[in-house]
Scaffold this motif. Sequence first.
Motif, PDB file in Angstrom:
ATOM      1  N   VAL A  46       0.847  -1.198   0.000  1.00 53.77           N
ATOM      2  CA  VAL A  46       0.000   0.000   0.000  1.00 53.77           C
ATOM      3  C   VAL A  46       0.882   1.248   0.000  1.00 53.77           C
ATOM      4  O   VAL A  46       0.681   2.176  -0.791  1.00 53.77           O
ATOM      5  N   LEU A  47       1.894   1.260   0.860  1.00 57.75           N
ATOM      6  CA  LEU A  47       2.771   2.423   0.932  1.00 57.75           C
ATOM      7  C   LEU A  47       3.754   2.463  -0.238  1.00 57.75           C
ATOM      8  O   LEU A  47       4.147   3.546  -0.689  1.00 57.75           O
ATOM      9  N   PRO A 242     -11.969  -7.729  -4.049  1.00 60.05           N
ATOM     10  CA  PRO A 242     -12.670  -7.889  -2.759  1.00 60.05           C
ATOM     11  C   PRO A 242     -11.789  -8.484  -1.661  1.00 60.05           C
ATOM     12  O   PRO A 242     -11.783  -7.986  -0.521  1.00 60.05           O
ATOM     13  N   MET A 243     -11.001  -9.518  -1.998  1.00 61.33           N
ATOM     14  CA  MET A 243     -10.107 -10.122  -1.011  1.00 61.33           C
ATOM     15  C   MET A 243      -8.992  -9.146  -0.624  1.00 61.33           C
ATOM     16  O   MET A 243      -8.628  -9.033   0.553  1.00 61.33           O
ATOM     17  N   LEU A 244      -8.453  -8.445  -1.616  1.00 64.05           N
ATOM     18  CA  LEU A 244      -7.381  -7.490  -1.342  1.00 64.05           C
ATOM     19  C   LEU A 244      -7.881  -6.374  -0.425  1.00 64.05           C
ATOM     20  O   LEU A 244      -7.194  -5.987   0.534  1.00 64.05           O
ATOM     21  N   ILE A 245      -9.071  -5.856  -0.701  1.00 65.64           N
ATOM     22  CA  ILE A 245      -9.636  -4.804   0.139  1.00 65.64           C
ATOM     23  C   ILE A 245      -9.816  -5.316   1.567  1.00 65.64           C
ATOM     24  O   ILE A 245      -9.554  -4.599   2.536  1.00 65.64           O
ATOM     25  N   PHE A 249      -8.129  -3.644   4.887  1.00 74.53           N
ATOM     26  CA  PHE A 249      -8.876  -3.246   6.079  1.00 74.53           C
ATOM     27  C   PHE A 249      -8.323  -3.934   7.330  1.00 74.53           C
ATOM     28  O   PHE A 249      -8.284  -3.338   8.415  1.00 74.53           O
ATOM     29  N   ALA A 250      -7.888  -5.175   7.186  1.00 68.54           N
ATOM     30  CA  ALA A 250      -7.263  -5.866   8.318  1.00 68.54           C
ATOM     31  C   ALA A 250      -5.968  -5.163   8.728  1.00 68.54           C
ATOM     32  O   ALA A 250      -5.667  -5.022   9.922  1.00 68.54           O
ATOM     33  N   GLY A 259      -6.335   4.409   8.652  1.00 69.47           N
ATOM     34  CA  GLY A 259      -7.696   3.933   8.480  1.00 69.47           C
ATOM     35  C   GLY A 259      -8.531   4.848   7.613  1.00 69.47           C
ATOM     36  O   GLY A 259      -8.373   6.075   7.642  1.00 69.47           O
ATOM     37  N   ILE A 260      -9.439   4.265   6.837  1.00 68.71           N
ATOM     38  CA  ILE A 260     -10.355   5.039   6.009  1.00 68.71           C
ATOM     39  C   ILE A 260     -11.228   5.969   6.859  1.00 68.71           C
ATOM     40  O   ILE A 260     -11.431   7.129   6.486  1.00 68.71           O
TER      41      ILE A 260
END
Length: 301
Positions: A46-47, A242-245, A249-250, A259-260
Amino acid sequence: MKLLPKLGRRSVTEPGEVALHARNVRFDWSNTAPVWMKSEPVASHVLNALSMLLPEGERNFLVTYGEALELVKDEKLREAMIGFIGQESMHAESHHGALEEVLEAHGIDVEPYVRQTEYLFRKTLGPREFDTEAARQQHLVERLGFIATLEHFFAFLGDWVLNADLEKFDTDPQMLDLFRWHGAEEVEHRMVAHDVAEYFGVGYIRRGALMVIVFPLFLALILRGTKYLVHQDPALPNHRYPMLIGRIFAAMWRGSVPGIPSLLVSALSTFKPGYTPEPVGSSAQAIAYLAQSPAARIMAS
């Protein structure tokens, strides 16, 4: 592993206005892997996706501010813009170095994603030819508003990375210093893009409209970049979105990425009348980190 300075949230005396200047930094990427938070591979990507996005975005900032600078008559604002340009130039160069010496050196081809960011920032959001000077200036004002919106997020992310306990994820100190050095300078210069946008007449309605556009666009670009990197990483399954999202979130819940909900609250704060980014982060904390940053200290010695 040597721990980096992490100052934490505490009551400090703010230093007031600070003269901005670019700091020379040097990073040694010889021992850094693409998964630089060893217990958080998805969060690392992500970073890393942010690192893929930043160089072209910040080069766009340099071009846009170069155009705007000649129109600014306020000497104090001009001085702040020049300092901002110097810092953003170093950010672009440093993240580009990380792309080449960490991701590409480990067999990750960043070029397809980088080409997409080049199109976005050079063609869609870059300078254009117009028939009238009024139309050209209006386009410049829109770009300055776009930069101010992004800089709000970058200040938020800078404040987050200065205070997040990322060391607990077995984090590479060089990459952590890159993000904390960069984040500290984003906090330090957080008022500049806002002040420039105000100077050029980016008002409440336009600021709100830009946030509505930029917030989902920024998240989509980071998600797309993360998906691209996870697909390239042979140690990770090629998750569908969906799995990646779910895994992202985890990671948010564990604290390895912001966090969103907190990002959304920060975005909504820009809709307050009289909004200013001044409360986003602490200049004193940012300057204290910059004085201790290993990459900055090695060049100052």
